[in-house]
Design an enzyme around this catalytic site. Structure first.
Site, PDB file in Angstrom:
ATOM      1  N   ASN A 217       0.854  -1.197   0.000  1.00 35.77           N
ATOM      2  CA  ASN A 217       0.000   0.000   0.000  1.00 35.77           C
ATOM      3  C   ASN A 217       0.886   1.241   0.000  1.00 35.77           C
ATOM      4  O   ASN A 217       2.110   1.137  -0.085  1.00 35.77           O
ATOM      5  CB  ASN A 217      -0.950  -0.027   1.199  1.00 35.77           C
ATOM      6  CG  ASN A 217      -0.195  -0.073   2.509  1.00 35.77           C
ATOM      7  OD1 ASN A 217       0.535   0.848   2.845  1.00 35.77           O
ATOM      8  ND2 ASN A 217      -0.324  -1.174   3.238  1.00 35.77           N
ATOM      9  N   ASP A 286      -4.838  -5.980   4.720  1.00 40.39           N
ATOM     10  CA  ASP A 286      -6.027  -6.703   5.182  1.00 40.39           C
ATOM     11  C   ASP A 286      -6.159  -8.026   4.452  1.00 40.39           C
ATOM     12  O   ASP A 286      -6.765  -8.963   4.956  1.00 40.39           O
ATOM     13  CB  ASP A 286      -7.280  -5.849   4.930  1.00 40.39           C
ATOM     14  CG  ASP A 286      -7.331  -4.671   5.891  1.00 40.39           C
ATOM     15  OD1 ASP A 286      -7.023  -4.878   7.082  1.00 40.39           O
ATOM     16  OD2 ASP A 286      -7.641  -3.544   5.451  1.00 40.39           O
ATOM     17  N   LYS A 296       8.451 -17.813 -10.506  1.00 46.46           N
ATOM     18  CA  LYS A 296       7.806 -16.647 -11.122  1.00 46.46           C
ATOM     19  C   LYS A 296       6.583 -17.059 -11.953  1.00 46.46           C
ATOM     20  O   LYS A 296       6.672 -18.028 -12.731  1.00 46.46           O
ATOM     21  CB  LYS A 296       8.821 -15.930 -12.013  1.00 46.46           C
ATOM     22  CG  LYS A 296       8.265 -14.708 -12.702  1.00 46.46           C
ATOM     23  CD  LYS A 296       9.253 -14.084 -13.658  1.00 46.46           C
ATOM     24  CE  LYS A 296       8.576 -12.979 -14.457  1.00 46.46           C
ATOM     25  NZ  LYS A 296       9.403 -12.479 -15.526  1.00 46.46           N
TER      26      LYS A 296
HETATM   27  O1  PMT Z   1       3.044   6.247   6.447  1.00 44.86           O
HETATM   28  P1  PMT Z   1       2.468   7.523   5.863  1.00 44.86           P
HETATM   29  O2  PMT Z   1       2.728   7.638   4.385  1.00 44.86           O
HETATM   30  O3  PMT Z   1       2.853   8.746   6.622  1.00 44.86           O
HETATM   31  O4  PMT Z   1       0.879   7.392   5.989  1.00 44.86           O
HETATM   32  C1  PMT Z   1       0.307   7.361   7.271  1.00 44.86           C
HETATM   33  C2  PMT Z   1      -0.884   6.410   7.358  1.00 44.86           C
HETATM   34  C3  PMT Z   1      -2.001   6.918   6.466  1.00 44.86           C
HETATM   35  C4  PMT Z   1      -0.475   4.999   6.910  1.00 44.86           C
HETATM   36  C5  PMT Z   1      -1.295   6.366   8.876  1.00 44.86           C
HETATM   37  O5  PMT Z   1      -1.635   7.649   9.279  1.00 44.86           O
HETATM   38  C6  PMT Z   1      -2.483   5.429   9.092  1.00 44.86           C
HETATM   39  O6  PMT Z   1      -3.628   5.768   8.930  1.00 44.86           O
HETATM   40  N1  PMT Z   1      -2.172   4.163   9.496  1.00 44.86           N
HETATM   41  C7  PMT Z   1      -3.148   3.092   9.651  1.00 44.86           C
HETATM   42  C8  PMT Z   1      -3.578   2.565   8.322  1.00 44.86           C
HETATM   43  C9  PMT Z   1      -4.534   1.400   8.441  1.00 44.86           C
HETATM   44  O7  PMT Z   1      -4.135   0.285   8.278  1.00 44.86           O
HETATM   45  O8  PMT Z   1      -5.737   1.699   8.837  1.00 44.86           O
HETATM   46  P2  PMT Z   1      -6.955   0.672   8.998  1.00 44.86           P
HETATM   47  O9  PMT Z   1      -8.132   1.544   9.201  1.00 44.86           O
HETATM   48  O10 PMT Z   1      -6.947  -0.304   7.882  1.00 44.86           O
HETATM   49  O11 PMT Z   1      -6.601  -0.132  10.322  1.00 44.86           O
HETATM   50  C10 PMT Z   1      -7.026   0.272  11.620  1.00 44.86           C
HETATM   51  C11 PMT Z   1      -5.960  -0.082  12.650  1.00 44.86           C
HETATM   52  O12 PMT Z   1      -5.810  -1.502  12.721  1.00 44.86           O
HETATM   53  C12 PMT Z   1      -4.605   0.487  12.352  1.00 44.86           C
HETATM   54  O13 PMT Z   1      -4.021   0.942  13.551  1.00 44.86           O
HETATM   55  C13 PMT Z   1      -3.830  -0.700  11.792  1.00 44.86           C
HETATM   56  O14 PMT Z   1      -2.438  -0.608  12.080  1.00 44.86           O
HETATM   57  C14 PMT Z   1      -4.460  -1.872  12.505  1.00 44.86           C
HETATM   58  N2  PMT Z   1      -4.466  -3.129  11.734  1.00 44.86           N
HETATM   59  C15 PMT Z   1      -4.894  -3.133  10.450  1.00 44.86           C
HETATM   60  C16 PMT Z   1      -4.916  -4.346   9.744  1.00 44.86           C
HETATM   61  C17 PMT Z   1      -4.454  -5.519  10.382  1.00 44.86           C
HETATM   62  N3  PMT Z   1      -4.406  -6.666   9.737  1.00 44.86           N
HETATM   63  N4  PMT Z   1      -4.053  -5.472  11.666  1.00 44.86           N
HETATM   64  C18 PMT Z   1      -4.083  -4.315  12.362  1.00 44.86           C
HETATM   65  O15 PMT Z   1      -3.749  -4.283  13.541  1.00 44.86           O
END
Ligand code: PMT
Length: 404
Positions: A217, A286, A296
């Site tokens: 991503n 996710d 490959k």
């Molecule tokens: O790195 P930059 O370019 O500065 O960008 C910053 C950012 C946009 C990446 C950062 O600010 C941000 O939003 N990070 C979280 C991105 C994310 O995965 O969001 P989410 O809404 O999908 O997940 C929610 C939370 O669950 C997050 O804290 C994530 O780390 C966590 N998560 C997500 C997926 C997963 N499989 N396990 C998790 O624990």
């Protein structure tokens, strides 16, 4: 924003002591770096340092007269005991480069020139950056002198290793000016997070499809890096678990590099017990490929779809081990920012969530600024609009500190 401790270094006074080694040629860049933070830099030079860099250069860059004499001629009506006045006003005495001779003088309380008098008189923190020939640096006399200084609470920035100006290879190179400025900045900050351990995840994860391709991503790790930097400046111990990024984290952070969501989960699990606060700023995949293909995938294979499965949700998996730790999540959303973030806060058992808008310029992935809101169970704590990530990091830490 205002009110963040140490956020504003403007007006802080740093005495930069320059002693007589070849690395004195880096002193002008240290002055520039400190000045760019709004710091008032007063340069004090030993006699020998003037063989390597001129007072005129340092005077021009610092915008202040350079001090060289223990007994200067004083203009009428402005008398003060210079070495005491300088020592008293300093917020930090930085000695860069520090020669073996000057370190020896400091260790033994010798005060026979302006800089050594200041070193003896000041109550400010002192940062010494040794730079010399490797044999001089490793000599038992220098080692013992540095030990003495360290035991007295003087900060020592160890020299880098490499090719030395004298032709030898080894330890003795003055660290780069940026590193010296970063260490000075850290000392000048108010340590309101001292004693706190932060575990921060940053950057993207990469999920390999075959030896050539992967799913990832747009995260660059900038938001996480800003948190790492700010927390360290404020005295926290910081451990970083980072996906692949093209950046260096603050030099004081302990960095663990991982690649996939599975590896990030393992690293978080292994390092959680030592942390008081977990901040999940990483953008974790996710979905990951159902299978990794060891060879490959060829054009001729006519692949039309890719089987995906859900990745482990890190926050949900470690929730049973939360105890009294403070968990902060991020939510990256294109719409329904507040509602989606609130759901994540509850579902993942978080104490706080930072919801940022993504998919537009000036916020989210890769940008220098961020927009969104900070939520806890009690409701919205803060709205932020195109705020620099460095500033937002301090704001997030303020909220964490209030709640610990
Ligand atoms: O790195 P930059 O370019 O500065 O960008 C910053 C950012 C946009 C990446 C950062 O600010 C941000 O939003 N990070 C979280 C991105 C994310 O995965 O969001 P989410 O809404 O999908 O997940 C929610 C939370 O669950 C997050 O804290 C994530 O780390 C966590 N998560 C997500 C997926 C997963 N499989 N396990 C998790 O624990």
């Amino acid at each position: 924003m205002g009110g963040t401790p140490g956020e504003d270094l403007a007006g802080k006074q740093v005495i930069l002591g320059v002693t007589g080694g070849i690395a004195a040629y880096k002193a002008p860049l240290v002055v520039r770096g400190l000045k760019s933070l709004g710091i008032d830099v007063r340069v004090v030079m030993t006699d020998a340092s003037r063989y390597f860099v001129t007072p005129t250069t340092l005077q021009t860059l610092s915008g202040r007269p350079v001090h060289t004499e223990l007994f200067p001629e004083t203009p009428p009506g402005a008398f003060e005991v210079e070495h005491i006045a300088l020592a008293d006003r300093a917020d930090l005495l930085l000695i860069a480069p520090a020669t073996a001779d000057f370190i020896a003088k400091m260790a033994h309380g010798i005060a026979d020139d302006l800089l050594s008098c200041i070193a003896l008189a000041t109550k400010a923190p002192v940062l010494v950056c040794p730079s010399m020939n490797v044999n001089m640096y490793l000599h038992p006399a220098t080692r013992e002198n540095l030990d003495i200084l360290q035991k007295r609470g003087v900060f020592i920035l160890e020299p880098a290793s490499g090719e030395l100006a004298c032709g030898w290879e080894g330890a003795g190179r003055l660290p780069e000016p940026e590193r010296i400025v970063a260490e000075s900045k850290k000392i000048l900050y108010q340590k309101d997070l001292a004693g706190i351990s932060l575990l921060v995840t940053c950057g993207p994860t990469c999920e390999d499809i075959d030896p050539v391709r992967f799913i990832t991503n747009r995260s660059t790790g900038k938001m996480g890096a800003a948190l790492v930097e700010a927390a360290g400046l404020r005295g926290a111990r910081v451990k970083v678990i980072s996906g692949p990024v093209n950046r260096e984290y603050a030099p004081w952070a302990d960095v663990i590099m991982v690649r996939s969501a599975g590896q990030m989960l393992d690293a978080v699990r292994d390092n959680l017990s030592g942390a008081d606060v977990l901040v999940m700023a990483a953008a974790v995949a996710d979905y990951v490929p159902e299978t990794y293909r060891g060879a490959k995938i060829k054009k001729g294979d006519k692949l039309t779809s890719l089987g995906l499965k859900s990745s482990p949700d890190i926050l949900s998996t470690i929730r049973p081990f939360k105890d009294d730790k403070f968990f902060v999540g991020f939510a990256a959303e294109t719409d329904n920012l507040s509602d989606s973030a609130r759901k994540k806060l509850m579902n993942k058992g978080l104490d706080m969530i930072v919801a940022n808008r993504v998919g537009e310029s000036g916020t989210g992935f890769g940008s220098d600024t961020n927009s969104g809101l900070i939520l806890s169970e009690a409701g919205v704590l803060d709205h932020f609009e195109q705020v620099e990530k460095e500033v937002l990091a301090h704001r997030i830490l303020d909220f964490i500190r209030e709640r610990l």
